[in-house]
Each structure stands twice: as structure tokens, then as C-alpha cells.
Enzyme design. Structure first.
Site, PDB file in Angstrom:
ATOM      1  CG  HIS A 172      -1.917   1.269   1.617  1.00  0.00           C
ATOM      2  ND1 HIS A 172      -2.258   1.925   2.044  1.00  0.00           N
ATOM      3  CD2 HIS A 172      -3.143   1.595   0.345  1.00  0.00           C
ATOM      4  CE1 HIS A 172      -3.051   2.716   2.002  1.00  0.00           C
ATOM      5  NE2 HIS A 172      -3.816   2.295   1.087  1.00  0.00           N
ATOM      6  CG  ASP A 220      -6.986   4.011  -0.107  1.00  0.00           C
ATOM      7  OD1 ASP A 220      -5.652   3.796   0.698  1.00  0.00           O
ATOM      8  OD2 ASP A 220      -7.616   4.763   0.244  1.00  0.00           O
TER       9      ASP A 220
END
EC number: 3.1.1.4
Length: 138
Positions: A63, A105
Site C-alpha cells: 500500500h 486503498d
């Protein structure tokens, strides 16, 4: 318990993106979203260094790397549009930067859901002093 309360108070004023990311995590894991991951391992939460501690922490590493590829907006502050359709997260922005943030996300939330079996409470509130190994490259 007191620590979770402090984290909850700190997050109460959070608007937009972090709330959205937390909602995605909640839908994919059934957990308390960001509260479950905010200081997990070496990469979940602010910053990140060292070696990911497990597959869950690796989700955060990936991420962070994904955010590093986003150009044109601040991934941590941008508010994007998304929806849930048949259990899937669908990013809905036409703006390429907002869509990229949403995709980062979305992929992380899915990763958390797929790796819940690696989540280990010993990595909650993990000390960065335990993250001194050389960091991997994205």
C-alpha cells in the site's frame, strides 16, 4: 484497552480519505477498520521501514509503495468516490489521481481480507525499534 481508546479519539476528527479507507477495510475484514491496522507491524500506519513482519504487514508495505506511484494529489488527504457492489469495492472517480488513490486503498483492503489468518496481535502497537532491518525496495 486504554491505547485503543486513545487511537479512537485521535481518529474521531479524521475526515474523507482515511474514513473511506477504514470503511473499505471494515467491509472486507469485518474488523474495526483502521483501528485494527493503524500501528500494526512495521508498515501499517504512518511511515514504515524494515522488513514486513507477516503477510498482513506486507499488505501495508505494498500500500505504501502504491501511494508512492500516485501523482497529482496527496494520497493521504484526497477524498474519492467508491461504492460496494455485490461485495466488491468499485472505485468511481474520473480523475486519474483520485482513482489511483482509491485503487491503492481497494487493493490493500482486499489484501487485509485475504490475509486475516496471518494477523497476529503481537504486532499491534509494534515498536519501530523492532523494524531496523534494511527496508525492501518497492
Amino acid at each position: 484497552m486504554r491505547t485503543l481508546w486513545i487511537v479512537a479519539v485521535c481518529l474521531m476528527g479524521v475526515e474523507g480519505h482515511l474514513t473511506q479507507f477504514g470503511d473499505m477495510i471494515n467491509k472486507k475484514t469485518g474488523t474495526f477498520g483502521l483501528l485494527s491496522y493503524v500501528y500494526y507491524g512495521c508498515y501499517c500506519g504512518l511511515g514504515g521501514k524494515g522488513k514486513p513482519q507477516d503477510a498482513t504487514d506486507r499488505c501495508c508495505f505494498v500500500h505504501d509503495c502504491c501511494y508512492g506511484t500516485v501523482n497529482g494529489c496527496d494520497p493521504k488527504l484526497s477524498t474519492y468516490s467508491y461504492s460496494f457492489q455485490n461485495g466488491d469495492i468499485v472505485c468511481g472517480d474520473d480523475d486519474p489521481c483520485l482513482r489511483a488513490v482509491c485503487e491503492c486503498d481497494r487493493v490493500a483492503a482486499i489484501c487485509f481480507g485475504e490475509n486475516m489468518n496471518t494477523y497476529d496481535t503481537k504486532y499491534m502497537l509494534h515498536s519501530l525499534f523492532d523494524c531496523m532491518e534494511e527496508s525492501e525496495k518497492c
